[in-house]
Design a protein around this motif. Structure first.
Motif, PDB file in Angstrom:
ATOM      1  N   TYR A   1      -9.095   7.869  -7.505  1.00  0.00           N
ATOM      2  CA  TYR A   1      -8.549   6.941  -6.514  1.00  0.00           C
ATOM      3  C   TYR A   1      -7.440   6.135  -7.185  1.00  0.00           C
ATOM      4  O   TYR A   1      -7.707   5.280  -8.034  1.00  0.00           O
ATOM      5  CB  TYR A   1      -9.661   6.019  -6.019  1.00  0.00           C
ATOM      6  CG  TYR A   1      -9.259   5.045  -4.915  1.00  0.00           C
ATOM      7  CD1 TYR A   1      -9.703   5.240  -3.613  1.00  0.00           C
ATOM      8  CD2 TYR A   1      -8.474   3.925  -5.167  1.00  0.00           C
ATOM      9  CE1 TYR A   1      -9.368   4.343  -2.598  1.00  0.00           C
ATOM     10  CE2 TYR A   1      -8.125   3.033  -4.171  1.00  0.00           C
ATOM     11  CZ  TYR A   1      -8.579   3.249  -2.880  1.00  0.00           C
ATOM     12  OH  TYR A   1      -8.253   2.362  -1.890  1.00  0.00           O
ATOM     13  N   PRO A   2      -6.183   6.382  -6.833  1.00  0.00           N
ATOM     14  CA  PRO A   2      -5.075   5.647  -7.461  1.00  0.00           C
ATOM     15  C   PRO A   2      -4.865   4.285  -6.793  1.00  0.00           C
ATOM     16  O   PRO A   2      -4.451   4.206  -5.638  1.00  0.00           O
ATOM     17  CB  PRO A   2      -3.880   6.566  -7.230  1.00  0.00           C
ATOM     18  CG  PRO A   2      -4.207   7.293  -5.961  1.00  0.00           C
ATOM     19  CD  PRO A   2      -5.713   7.418  -5.904  1.00  0.00           C
ATOM     20  N   LYS A   3      -5.141   3.221  -7.505  1.00  0.00           N
ATOM     21  CA  LYS A   3      -4.925   1.882  -6.954  1.00  0.00           C
ATOM     22  C   LYS A   3      -3.478   1.454  -7.213  1.00  0.00           C
ATOM     23  O   LYS A   3      -2.784   2.015  -8.058  1.00  0.00           O
ATOM     24  CB  LYS A   3      -5.918   0.895  -7.568  1.00  0.00           C
ATOM     25  CG  LYS A   3      -7.363   1.269  -7.250  1.00  0.00           C
ATOM     26  CD  LYS A   3      -8.313   0.106  -7.339  1.00  0.00           C
ATOM     27  CE  LYS A   3      -9.693   0.524  -6.829  1.00  0.00           C
ATOM     28  NZ  LYS A   3     -10.590  -0.598  -6.591  1.00  0.00           N
ATOM     29  N   ALA A   4      -3.055   0.469  -6.462  1.00  0.00           N
ATOM     30  CA  ALA A   4      -1.664   0.018  -6.512  1.00  0.00           C
ATOM     31  C   ALA A   4      -1.207  -0.177  -7.956  1.00  0.00           C
ATOM     32  O   ALA A   4      -1.865  -0.847  -8.751  1.00  0.00           O
ATOM     33  CB  ALA A   4      -1.507  -1.284  -5.731  1.00  0.00           C
ATOM     34  N   GLY A   5      -0.078   0.430  -8.277  1.00  0.00           N
ATOM     35  CA  GLY A   5       0.494   0.291  -9.607  1.00  0.00           C
ATOM     36  C   GLY A   5      -0.035   1.274 -10.626  1.00  0.00           C
ATOM     37  O   GLY A   5       0.489   1.357 -11.741  1.00  0.00           O
ATOM     38  N   GLU A   6      -1.068   2.050 -10.265  1.00  0.00           N
ATOM     39  CA  GLU A   6      -1.663   3.006 -11.192  1.00  0.00           C
ATOM     40  C   GLU A   6      -1.074   4.407 -10.987  1.00  0.00           C
ATOM     41  O   GLU A   6      -0.265   4.637 -10.091  1.00  0.00           O
ATOM     42  CB  GLU A   6      -3.183   3.030 -11.005  1.00  0.00           C
ATOM     43  CG  GLU A   6      -3.864   1.694 -11.258  1.00  0.00           C
ATOM     44  CD  GLU A   6      -3.702   1.214 -12.696  1.00  0.00           C
ATOM     45  OE1 GLU A   6      -3.847   2.053 -13.608  1.00  0.00           O
ATOM     46  OE2 GLU A   6      -3.416   0.023 -12.902  1.00  0.00           O
TER      47      GLU A   6
END
Length: 727
Positions: free
Chosen positions: A244-249
């Protein structure tokens, strides 16, 4: 004088008698399906233009079937598929025809994965030969017929396969698929959720090639959720682990590939530039020409690229740019001459455009201060496009026909309310689905050319009669001028409303970018809940503030880089203005919402505690740092670039402002793969450390929808009791 007085007394007595006979609504009725309306399910037009197919279930014989009906008469002409009559098949859940409608793909044992994805056991049924063929004995994903229906592609354990339905030979196209590392032919979590993409492969026009996306998730951070199970069957929790790519990752690295079935060769397409996202691939009418929509990470530039898979060359023929973001083009349609229909907000409103295959604009087809909301198709015989739009008012939807040159527009269904259309294959007929706030869903068949009503298919008359016994209050639509904008609003008052009295107010909103909660359509479960609360003496209001949709790009995109700023300002200002009304108690105003709406209601009670006495937040985002890349960065860029935008408008930043005299209920499902329960846990900890008094509830193993068994009824019982006690 005497007779007038007697008549008046008789009228009063009659009103009291009617009110005394009004049936009382219960929460159990709302959530047990008592108000479910009849719908047209799984309707597919047949190629002959005179018939359509519907999936039916016979409760007596327990048979699932696909039945064929005449458009003109409504009579069933035949049963095309019957599970009971097919050896080796007891039932099926869904069906899908091949292009020639000679075969059908039937699903069974479907298991939901995320919001849009599932896996299951699939069968191909040859309708002509009456033969059944299992695609694979394992649960597979996204099977799809080749254009001539001699082959079927599917994904199993993250690898793409092709099965020859004539000789049963199976080709494994990719070999490197691995959970949480490499995905071929289906999307990763974030593409599925935010781009609405699950099947990430496509057959070309003659079935000789398949284009597909590969997702390399190796560098994407892992998210995990504990699953607690049911007592006493599960002593130890299990863990659901996914990327799960979170914001900025890191996002998954996506690449485009083409498999040539004749050469049995696999080629990676070089798009010449580095793109963060490739959300849409669509073959043109030319079997060698593939179209690609590719975007940068900020999503403020979209390139429309043509890939010549024979010459292995690429060319960008069209680009869309915006200072905020560009919406994906889900209304793309290639016509027989390979020209195409394209949707764009370039003039400030979403409209349809006609381009040739070289990217030259031929015509802006629709224009005006309104939005095209759906594209139904193109009739080449009379050069007419059919679409849905808001040109009969931003809270309404109408269906229209227009020549591809932008002339001779006709309204097919533009009555105030919500209109949809399902056209026959040759556009001779269309089924108009219609409802508004006062009308249950109606389904009527019309002739497209003359607009002659052929017959009523369903009008929910029985449900209308049932609902009449409750004497529900009307949903009143209006606009409210807030911060220089006319905002759409609806209001539900108690049915015994008395303007000389003061009533508590509960506001509902969602408020997310491009969303719409104030729409002129038939009641849903929440509307019946609002009727329940109105019967308890509450006024319910919904206001669509800045950032919501159907009022032009400028209105929608004003929230760019500052999600939660203007939306919160508008809800607080609307509450204050409503509180000025003589019939509303300004000291008893509450607000609630789910998901983005929970983010909003949390912000409102923290930042507007002098206006709101109560807030309920269900499954809220509490900081955009916790949410996914595609959605969040579309509106906020990254937290590294825009830290103040993330923090200044997040509820978790404002817990110290919460007034202990107010009431706040925080609710979340522990297995929410979308808005993670981490949002609520971090907010709880912040509130605890700030020594704030609040209430909260966690629903074990429930996802973002918080449903299953008795769960939804329990949730609304909890919220209802909280409102009745504290507002």
């Amino acid at each position: 004088m005497y007779r007038i007085t007697c008549s008046f007394l008789f009228l009063i007595g009659f009103v009291f008698t009617v009110n005394a006979q009004d049936k009382k609504l219960s929460l159990e009725e709302i959530w047990d399906g008592s108000f479910s309306q009849e719908r047209l399910e799984s309707l597919q037009p047949m190629a002959n233009g005179t018939e359509y197919a519907v999936q039916n279930y016979n409760r007596t014989t327990r048979d699932v079937s696909v039945d064929i009906y005449s458009y003109k008469t409504g009579e069933k002409t035949k049963t095309l598929i019957s599970a009971k009559e097919i050896p080796g098949l007891n039932y099926f859940q869904t069906y899908e025809f091949s292009q020639d409608q000679q075969k059908a793909l039937l699903s069974a044992e479907l298991e939901q994965i995320y919001r849009r994805s599932s896996k299951g056991v699939f069968y191909v049924y040859d309708i002509v030969k009456k033969q059944l063929q299992q695609v694979n004995d394992k649960a597979i994903q996204e099977p799809d017929f080749s254009p001539d229906a001699t082959k079927i592609a599917y994904v199993y354990e993250n690898n793409l396969y092709v099965k020859n339905l004539i000789n049963n030979q199976v080709i494994q196209v990719t070999q490197d698929g691995k959970k949480n590392e490499i995905i071929n032919g289906i999307s990763d979590w974030v593409y599925e959720e935010e781009f609405s993409v699950v099947q990430a492969y496509q057959w070309n026009a003659d079935g000789t090639k398949i284009a597909f996306l590969k997702f390399d998730e190796t560098q994407v951070p892992v998210f995990s959720m504990d699953m607690y199970g049911t007592y006493p069957n599960q002593l130890y929790p299990t863990q659901d682990v996914f990327k799960y790519p979170k914001a900025g990752e890191q996002n998954a690295k996506v690449s485009l590939h083409v498999y040539d079935l004749e050469k049995q060769s696999l080629t990676q397409v070089n798009l010449q530039k580095k793109y963060e996202y490739i959300p849409v691939i669509t073959w043109t009418q030319d079997a060698n020409l593939l179209s690609v929509q590719a975007m940068n990470r900020h999503q403020n530039k979209l390139d429309f690229i043509l890939v010549d898979t024979k010459k292995n060359t690429t060319k960008t023929i069209l680009s869309e740019t915006d200072k905020a973001y560009v919406d994906l083009n889900d209304q793309l349609n290639f016509l027989a001459d390979n020209s195409f229909i394209w949707a764009s907000e370039r003039d400030g409103w979403n409209h349809l455009y006609h381009y040739n295959i070289k990217g030259k604009l031929l015509k802006q087809i629709t224009t005006g201060n309104w939005e095209v909301t759906d594209y139904y198709g193109y009739n080449a015989n009379n050069k007419t496009i059919y679409y849905q739009s808001t040109e009969n008012g931003s809270i309404n939807r109408g269906v229209y026909a227009i020549k591809i040159n932008g002339k001779n527009k006709r309204a097919l269904a533009a009555k105030a309310g919500t209109n949809y259309a399902d056209f026959s294959a040759d556009y001779t007929y269309y089924i108009n689905s219609f409802s508004n706030a006062e009308t249950l869903w109606q389904y009527k068949l019309y002739k497209t050319k003359t607009l002659e009503e052929v017959r009523v298919i369903e009008d929910n008359a029985a449900m209308k009669e049932k609902i009449a016994a409750y004497n529900f209050s009307s949903k009143e639509f209006s606009t409210m001028t807030i911060n220089g904008n006319d905002l759409n609003m609806w209001m539900i008052k108690p049915k015994d409303f008395d303007a000389s009295k003061k009533y508590p107010l509960l506001m509902y909103q969602y408020s997310g970018p491009g969303s719409q909660s104030v729409s002129n359509t038939s009641s849903n479960s929440n509307d019946y809940w609002y009727q329940y609360l109105a019967d308890k003496g509450y006024i319910i209001v919904c206001v669509d503030g800045r950032g919501t949709g159907q009022k032009g790009a400028d209105f929608k995109k004003i929230t760019q880089l500052e999600l939660g700023k203007y939306e919160v300002e508008d809800q607080i200002a609307a509450a204050k203005k409503l509180g000025e009304q003589s019939y509303i108690d300004e000291n008893r105003i509450g607000i609630w919402g789910w998901s983005y709406g929970g983010f909003m209601s949390s912000n409102c009670i923290f930042q507007g505690g002098d206006t709101f006495k109560l807030a309920i937040a269900v499954a809220p985002v509490t900081s955009w740092r916790f949410y996914d890349t595609i959605y969040t960065e579309r509106y906020m860029t990254t937290p590294q670039e825009n830290p103040s935008g993330y923090d200044d408008n997040s509820p978790i930043t404002h817990v110290n402002k919460f007034n202990d005299n107010n009431h706040y209920l925080l609710i979340h499902g522990s297995a929410d793969d979308n808005v993670h329960v981490q949002n609520t846990m971090q907010l709880i900890e912040a509130l605890v450390q700030a020594n704030k008094n609040f209430d909260w509830a966690i629903y074990p193993d429930k996802n973002h929808g918080i449903y299953g068994g008795n769960t939804r009824l329990h949730l609304y019982n909890k919220m209802t009791n909280y409102i009745l006690k504290n507002l």
